[in-house]
Design a protein around this motif. Sequence first.
Motif, PDB file in Angstrom:
ATOM      1  N   ARG A  40       1.275  -1.202   0.264  1.00  0.00           N
ATOM      2  CA  ARG A  40      -0.153   0.290   0.380  1.00  0.00           C
ATOM      3  C   ARG A  40       0.631   1.356  -0.321  1.00  0.00           C
ATOM      4  NH1 ARG A  40      -3.806  -1.454   4.540  1.00  0.00           N
ATOM      5  NH2 ARG A  40      -4.753   1.046   4.135  1.00  0.00           N
ATOM      6  N   LEU A  41       1.926   1.238   0.844  1.00  0.00           N
ATOM      7  CA  LEU A  41       2.825   2.428   0.591  1.00  0.00           C
ATOM      8  C   LEU A  41       3.415   2.443  -0.755  1.00  0.00           C
ATOM      9  CD1 LEU A  41       4.749   1.605   4.150  1.00  0.00           C
ATOM     10  CD2 LEU A  41       2.834   3.701   3.525  1.00  0.00           C
ATOM     11  N   LEU A  42       4.062   1.621  -1.175  1.00  0.00           N
ATOM     12  CA  LEU A  42       4.428   1.440  -2.937  1.00  0.00           C
ATOM     13  C   LEU A  42       3.453   2.223  -3.846  1.00  0.00           C
ATOM     14  CD1 LEU A  42       5.991  -2.199  -2.785  1.00  0.00           C
ATOM     15  CD2 LEU A  42       7.231   0.020  -2.891  1.00  0.00           C
ATOM     16  N   ALA A  43       2.362   1.889  -3.837  1.00  0.00           N
ATOM     17  CA  ALA A  43       1.407   2.046  -4.084  1.00  0.00           C
ATOM     18  C   ALA A  43       0.867   3.764  -4.546  1.00  0.00           C
ATOM     19  CB  ALA A  43      -0.184   1.505  -4.279  1.00  0.00           C
ATOM     20  N   PRO A  48      11.595   2.787  -3.215  1.00  0.00           N
ATOM     21  CA  PRO A  48      11.952   1.865  -2.465  1.00  0.00           C
ATOM     22  C   PRO A  48      11.976   1.912  -1.378  1.00  0.00           C
ATOM     23  CG  PRO A  48      13.474   3.073  -3.138  1.00  0.00           C
ATOM     24  CD  PRO A  48      12.874   3.251  -3.906  1.00  0.00           C
ATOM     25  N   ILE A  49      11.582   0.828   0.082  1.00  0.00           N
ATOM     26  CA  ILE A  49      11.175   0.444   1.208  1.00  0.00           C
ATOM     27  C   ILE A  49      11.648  -0.687   2.101  1.00  0.00           C
ATOM     28  CG2 ILE A  49       9.278   2.119   0.833  1.00  0.00           C
ATOM     29  CD1 ILE A  49       7.540  -0.477   1.411  1.00  0.00           C
ATOM     30  N   TRP A  50      12.379  -0.461   3.067  1.00  0.00           N
ATOM     31  CA  TRP A  50      12.430  -2.104   3.749  1.00  0.00           C
ATOM     32  C   TRP A  50      11.800  -1.376   5.616  1.00  0.00           C
ATOM     33  CZ3 TRP A  50      15.964  -2.501   7.996  1.00  0.00           C
ATOM     34  CH2 TRP A  50      16.552  -1.268   8.274  1.00  0.00           C
ATOM     35  N   GLN A  51      11.773  -3.147   5.612  1.00  0.00           N
ATOM     36  CA  GLN A  51      11.676  -2.675   7.369  1.00  0.00           C
ATOM     37  C   GLN A  51      12.394  -4.553   8.293  1.00  0.00           C
ATOM     38  OE1 GLN A  51       7.492  -2.853   9.248  1.00  0.00           O
ATOM     39  NE2 GLN A  51       6.754  -2.788   7.031  1.00  0.00           N
ATOM     40  N   LEU A  52      12.176  -4.502   9.204  1.00  0.00           N
ATOM     41  CA  LEU A  52      12.828  -5.417  10.038  1.00  0.00           C
ATOM     42  C   LEU A  52      11.576  -5.640  10.937  1.00  0.00           C
ATOM     43  CD1 LEU A  52      14.545  -7.762  10.890  1.00  0.00           C
ATOM     44  CD2 LEU A  52      15.678  -6.710  12.882  1.00  0.00           C
ATOM     45  N   ALA A  53      10.394  -6.104  11.092  1.00  0.00           N
ATOM     46  CA  ALA A  53       9.131  -6.539  11.486  1.00  0.00           C
ATOM     47  C   ALA A  53       8.889  -7.668  12.471  1.00  0.00           C
ATOM     48  CB  ALA A  53       8.269  -6.829  10.228  1.00  0.00           C
TER      49      ALA A  53
END
Length: 286
Positions: A40-43, A48-53
């Motif tokens: 949803r953030l990409l849309a 480019p994004i990342w996370q350690l979830a």
Amino acid sequence: MLEVETPILSRAATVDPQIDSFVTSDGRWLQTSPEFAMKRLLAAGCGPIWQLARVFRVDEIGRHHNAEFSMLEWYRPGWDHRQLIAECDALLQALGAASAPCEQSSYRDAFLRYAGVDPLRDPLERLRAALPGSVATLALPDGDDSARRDFVLDVLMSHVVAPMLGRDGPQVLFDFPASQAALARIRHDDPPVAERFEIFWRGIELANGFHELTDAAEQQRRFEADQARRSAQGQVVPPHDAQLISAMAHGLPDCAGVAIGFDRLLMLLLGKPTVGEVIAFDDPRA
């Protein structure tokens, strides 16, 4: 690349028949992956994004599993799965998991080599005949022929093929059966294959990545098919993520994404026999 943080609780959940979610008393679901929110953030155009979830999965308990665990996930707009494989390879080399590029094999070639069957073309009975004795009498699940076929392929993978993968260093498996596309695009070869890859190390699945599906109508169809399969198998049927479908309809960019089990990665890097040895408070001690 931007670090992001997405909700752990959601009004929707994955409907993948292979993954079960924890549900709260107010009807919300703990995330099994940050994938839907990140898309949803990409849309929305975040790039480019990342996370350690922190993620949660029911029944994920064992030597290599914990019900609550850490997942490293990232997305690259404008990339395909091949470019992302190369980036995963570079990361593993930088961490000391490999001293040279990872060995790569198609899903089909791995099954032909280690199980002696063609997973894309052989009939179901031929696949069943390749099951080792310890699981040869497993009852097939309710559902259609595709569900039964994927069940047998999953058993062959876990008991025959996967233990042979990544013995000398991380190994990439690519071009999965189209029926196992999940959220990946399908390439219309003969037979069609999913632009999906997994990375194995010492027989353990470490990463799962896709050249991401961007077609909202097709994603809706897959969600509904997965819900029907869950219902046929007597599983809980969570609501699918309608907000993801809306975001995809708005415009999900062409992209590739991957999720790496961070605790498993630490376990393998440190040469530990169980994932509990790299978690301060694993399930038995939580």
